[in-house]
Design a protein around this motif. Structure first.
Motif, PDB file in Angstrom:
ATOM      1  N   ALA A   2       0.838  -1.201   0.000  1.00  0.00           N
ATOM      2  CA  ALA A   2       0.000   0.000   0.000  1.00  0.00           C
ATOM      3  C   ALA A   2       0.872   1.250   0.000  1.00  0.00           C
ATOM      4  CB  ALA A   2      -0.913  -0.005   1.214  1.00  0.00           C
ATOM      5  N   ASP A   4       1.769   5.102   0.878  1.00  0.00           N
ATOM      6  CA  ASP A   4       1.491   6.010   1.995  1.00  0.00           C
ATOM      7  C   ASP A   4       0.618   7.172   1.543  1.00  0.00           C
ATOM      8  OD1 ASP A   4       2.887   4.537   3.773  1.00  0.00           O
ATOM      9  OD2 ASP A   4       4.518   5.970   4.080  1.00  0.00           O
ATOM     10  N   SER A   5      -0.284   7.564   2.409  1.00  0.00           N
ATOM     11  CA  SER A   5      -1.087   8.760   2.198  1.00  0.00           C
ATOM     12  C   SER A   5      -0.446   9.889   2.978  1.00  0.00           C
ATOM     13  CB  SER A   5      -2.518   8.538   2.693  1.00  0.00           C
ATOM     14  OG  SER A   5      -3.116   7.474   1.998  1.00  0.00           O
ATOM     15  N   LYS A 121       0.606   5.876  14.238  1.00  0.00           N
ATOM     16  CA  LYS A 121       1.633   5.439  13.285  1.00  0.00           C
ATOM     17  C   LYS A 121       1.665   6.403  12.100  1.00  0.00           C
ATOM     18  CE  LYS A 121       1.722   0.631  14.546  1.00  0.00           C
ATOM     19  NZ  LYS A 121       1.695  -0.756  14.114  1.00  0.00           N
ATOM     20  N   SER A 135       1.240   8.573   6.414  1.00  0.00           N
ATOM     21  CA  SER A 135       0.908   7.327   7.096  1.00  0.00           C
ATOM     22  C   SER A 135       0.352   6.345   6.072  1.00  0.00           C
ATOM     23  CB  SER A 135      -0.133   7.580   8.183  1.00  0.00           C
ATOM     24  OG  SER A 135      -0.572   6.371   8.755  1.00  0.00           O
ATOM     25  N   ALA A 136       0.362   5.073   6.434  1.00  0.00           N
ATOM     26  CA  ALA A 136      -0.223   4.057   5.569  1.00  0.00           C
ATOM     27  C   ALA A 136      -1.745   4.069   5.663  1.00  0.00           C
ATOM     28  CB  ALA A 136       0.322   2.687   5.936  1.00  0.00           C
ATOM     29  N   LYS A 137      -2.263   4.530   6.798  1.00  0.00           N
ATOM     30  CA  LYS A 137      -3.715   4.526   7.025  1.00  0.00           C
ATOM     31  C   LYS A 137      -4.279   5.944   6.953  1.00  0.00           C
ATOM     32  CE  LYS A 137      -3.802   0.649  10.260  1.00  0.00           C
ATOM     33  NZ  LYS A 137      -4.181   0.280  11.630  1.00  0.00           N
ATOM     34  N   LYS A 138      -5.291   6.127   6.134  1.00  0.00           N
ATOM     35  CA  LYS A 138      -5.942   7.434   6.046  1.00  0.00           C
ATOM     36  C   LYS A 138      -6.689   7.770   7.338  1.00  0.00           C
ATOM     37  CE  LYS A 138      -6.418   8.267   1.162  1.00  0.00           C
ATOM     38  NZ  LYS A 138      -7.286   8.678   0.076  1.00  0.00           N
ATOM     39  N   ASP A 139      -7.152   6.755   8.040  1.00  0.00           N
ATOM     40  CA  ASP A 139      -7.858   6.988   9.303  1.00  0.00           C
ATOM     41  C   ASP A 139      -6.953   7.660  10.325  1.00  0.00           C
ATOM     42  OD1 ASP A 139     -10.136   5.878   8.257  1.00  0.00           O
ATOM     43  OD2 ASP A 139      -9.860   3.924   9.222  1.00  0.00           O
ATOM     44  N   ASP A 140      -5.685   7.254  10.353  1.00  0.00           N
ATOM     45  CA  ASP A 140      -4.728   7.887  11.266  1.00  0.00           C
ATOM     46  C   ASP A 140      -4.522   9.357  10.903  1.00  0.00           C
ATOM     47  OD1 ASP A 140      -4.440   5.584  12.714  1.00  0.00           O
ATOM     48  OD2 ASP A 140      -2.517   5.001  11.805  1.00  0.00           O
TER      49      ASP A 140
END
Length: 163
Positions: A2, A4-5, A121, A135-140
């Motif tokens: 994935a 990173d965003s 993270k 981050s790898a997660k957009k939620d973070d």
């Protein structure tokens, strides 16, 4: 793998709206009874404002009027950094007001340290007058934005380039 965003944290001022706010404030000052016959004026320069008037009451009133116009036009009043009121020519007073654009190194460090304290993270990286958060997660990333909006850093923060 994935990708990173990321997004950027900046502190910017819409100078066209600032110009409109100054023009509206000057119109109101010209029409107000307590300013009749006075030499009060607000001049917008590249990154600052120059206020001139006969006394400190009028300078403070002009600054209040300008802040009200800025709020109505959606310009943050946190970008104004008023200097000292000083004597000017022919018995008038002047005040220089700095318009803060971009994040200073200290503010960028403060924002990056706060992001680290969140223990998510994400990586915060200071780049000139902005902070890039990835981050790898957009939620973070959305949690970081939510937390930054709830804390006051003394400057207006905008979140741009969400990818």
């Amino acid at each position: 793998m994935a990708k990173d965003s990321s997004f950027d944290i900046v502190s910017d001022v819409n100078m066209q709206e600032m110009d409109n706010s100054v023009n509206q404030a000057m119109k109101e000052i010209e029409q107000r009874y307590d300013f009749k016959g006075s030499k009060a004026q607000i001049v917008l320069e590249k990154d600052s404002l120059k206020l001139n008037a006969e006394d400190d009451y009028k300078i403070n009133a002009m600054l209040d009027i300008l802040r009200g116009k800025m709020i109505k036009r959606g310009v943050s009043i946190k970008c104004l950094n008023p200097g000292k009121i000083e004597n000017a020519f022919s018995g008038t007073l002047k005040q220089d007001v700095e318009i803060q654009k971009g994040l200073s190194k200290e503010k960028a460090k403060e924002v990056a340290a706060y992001i680290k304290e969140l223990k998510l993270k994400v990586q915060a990286q200071i780049m000139d007058d902005k902070v890039r958060v990835s981050s790898a997660k957009k939620d973070d990333l959305q949690l970081v934005i939510q937390n930054l909006k709830s804390k006051d850093f003394g400057v207006d923060l905008q979140f741009i380039n969400l990818r």
